[in-house]
Scaffold this motif. Structure first.
Motif, PDB file in Angstrom:
ATOM      1  N   GLY A  70      46.659-132.242  31.186  1.00 18.40           N
ATOM      2  CA  GLY A  70      47.813-131.584  30.400  1.00 18.40           C
ATOM      3  C   GLY A  70      49.241-132.118  30.854  1.00 18.40           C
ATOM      4  O   GLY A  70      49.592-132.868  31.746  1.00 18.40           O
ATOM      5  N   THR A  75      53.857-132.808  29.124  1.00 16.99           N
ATOM      6  CA  THR A  75      54.601-132.672  28.298  1.00 16.99           C
ATOM      7  C   THR A  75      54.963-134.199  27.514  1.00 16.99           C
ATOM      8  O   THR A  75      54.919-135.067  28.277  1.00 16.99           O
ATOM      9  CB  THR A  75      56.017-132.046  28.781  1.00 16.99           C
ATOM     10  N   ARG A  83      53.706-129.398  24.415  1.00 22.61           N
ATOM     11  CA  ARG A  83      53.089-129.012  25.869  1.00 22.61           C
ATOM     12  C   ARG A  83      51.766-129.106  25.480  1.00 22.61           C
ATOM     13  O   ARG A  83      51.286-128.398  24.806  1.00 22.61           O
ATOM     14  CB  ARG A  83      53.451-127.779  26.689  1.00 22.61           C
ATOM     15  N   VAL A  84      50.786-130.037  25.739  1.00 22.24           N
ATOM     16  CA  VAL A  84      49.591-130.201  25.426  1.00 22.24           C
ATOM     17  C   VAL A  84      48.302-130.352  26.441  1.00 22.24           C
ATOM     18  O   VAL A  84      49.051-130.260  27.836  1.00 22.24           O
ATOM     19  CB  VAL A  84      49.381-131.663  24.753  1.00 22.24           C
ATOM     20  N   GLN A  85      47.522-129.589  26.107  1.00 25.81           N
ATOM     21  CA  GLN A  85      46.495-129.355  26.975  1.00 25.81           C
ATOM     22  C   GLN A  85      45.345-130.481  27.113  1.00 25.81           C
ATOM     23  O   GLN A  85      45.249-131.142  25.984  1.00 25.81           O
ATOM     24  CB  GLN A  85      45.738-127.982  26.824  1.00 25.81           C
ATOM     25  N   ALA A  86      44.568-130.700  28.034  1.00 24.40           N
ATOM     26  CA  ALA A  86      43.612-131.660  28.243  1.00 24.40           C
ATOM     27  C   ALA A  86      42.391-131.358  27.117  1.00 24.40           C
ATOM     28  O   ALA A  86      42.077-130.353  26.904  1.00 24.40           O
ATOM     29  CB  ALA A  86      42.887-131.682  29.451  1.00 24.40           C
TER      30      ALA A  86
END
Length: 401
Positions: free
Chosen positions: A64, A66, A245-248
């Protein structure tokens, strides 16, 4: 009043001649069509329920973070290994610095274990020497007591002197016991220390390997803040935005390999009897029309109908039932040269015609695949960089004196 002119008499011979010509033409056309169908047409299976397919690779982060940079947009051509998206590396860099410092400290601590073994060996040797000296003192004291004992009765040796010799003997025995205990304790300490070091080197010591694993984990997390393209292709369906903001595992964009496409042709179940792997196929794309034709081969027949693998398969055992002709996907491999000359896109409509005259092929593959369907070396390059970084840290810590 004049009479109306009568119509000209029909010519029966001309009518018969015309009808004969029409009949002969119809017979020739029927014979021609019959010959074409017998020798060629009956071996052709055609469907327009066919679509271009290919490797549609989703770009998803492994960690994860930004988004701080987007390096490719829709329709851009990309090469394998080219960065597509960058995430903020601040947290990952701090974690890596901490892991590297811990690795260096662990290597020094393990070196101290090996150095301590030499110190303990010297301690064992010292304790053994003390034990030997105590045994010699004990033997000397025992001899003194043995010599003075018989002389006490005759008065040659005073009682006080004999008591003094006896006291020295007792002290010598105590010294021997203490020296022996100290020797055993030193040997036990050495054995305990050797348990931590025997059968391994500093580099392969479990403590060092644990610290190495932490460095590798932190370094990979840092490297994974940059998302590379796993294959050559074109970008499609970009959804990522700056500051997001990304997650795995979240899909950010897609890369499509337009140089390795195939066609999934959905033939009716009644058309499958004569289809075999390896049969030639002729294809026409709606995007180019009949002026461009592709040639390929049947690469495989599906293991089930389309409805069997649908999200909501039909439940034919309930309610009223109406038979619906099922279709089975048949994969057709395209000629790479023709595909390069006239590029296609995933999802385009095709018309596929398969020549089934040669039926010596198989309907199902009879051997496992010998090679991988697809492979990439992008991520192994990251592993090599991490391993080299770890080796530098370990060598630097071992070279200190």
């Amino acid at each position: 009043m004049t009479e109306a002119a009568s119509p000209p008499a029909a010519n029966p011979a001309g009518r018969r001649r015309g009808l004969t010509i029409i009949a002969i033409a119809a017979a020739l056309a029927a014979a021609g069509w019959g010959g074409w169908h017998w020798f060629h047409g009956r071996h052709r299976q055609t469907t327009d329920n066919a679509y271009v397919a290919g490797n549609v690779v989703q770009i998803t982060p492994q960690v994860g973070g930004t988004v701080i940079a987007i390096l490719a947009d829709d329709n851009d051509a990309v090469k394998a290994g080219q960065p597509l998206v960058k995430l903020d590396t601040a947290d990952a860099q701090v974690a890596l610095d901490q892991a590297e410092a811990q690795l260096a400290q662990t290597v020094r601590e393990v070196r101290a274990l090996y150095s301590g073994n030499e110190t303990l060996k010297a301690q064992v040797a010292l304790r053994e020497a003390d034990f030997a000296r105590a045994q010699a003192d004990l033997a000397k004291a025992q001899d003194d007591v043995n010599r003075r004992g018989p002389l006490v009765a005759s008065g040659a040796v005073g009682k006080e002197e004999f008591q003094h010799a006896t006291a020295q003997l007792a002290a010598a025995k105590s010294a021997v016991t203490a020296a022996q205990s100290a020797t055993l304790a030193a040997k036990e300490q050495l054995a305990t220390a050797r348990v931590m070091t025997e059968g391994t080197s500093v580099e392969q010591h479990p403590n060092v390997q644990r610290a190495v694993a932490r460095v590798r984990e932190a370094a990979l997390a840092l490297k994974r803040d940059e998302l590379p393209a796993p294959i050559d292709g074109h970008v499609a369906k970009r959804s990522v935005q700056l500051g997001q903001r990304v997650q795995a595992g979240a899909p950010l964009m897609t890369v499509v390999d337009l140089d390795k496409l195939w066609v999934d042709a959905n033939f009716k179940e009644g058309q499958l009897a004569d289809l075999r792997i390896g049969q030639p196929a002729e294809l026409v794309a709606d995007v180019y029309g009949t002026k461009v034709s592709y040639h390929g081969k049947v690469a495989g027949l599906g293991a089930g109908t389309g409805s069997a693998f649908s999200l909501l398969p039909a439940q034919n055992a309930t309610g009223n039932w109406i038979k619906i002709v099922q279709r089975v996907p048949v994969r057709v491999a395209l000629d790479p040269a023709e595909l390069a000359a006239h590029p296609l896109r995933v999802g385009l409509s095709m018309e596929v015609t398969v020549d089934t005259a040669d039926r010596n092929g198989k309907t199902l593959a009879d051997a496992p695949r010998a090679q991988a369907v697809a492979a990439t070396g992008v991520y192994s390059a990251i592993d090599r960089e991490v391993d080299e970084r770890i080796r530098r840290i370990v060598r630097g810590s071992l070279s200190l004196h």
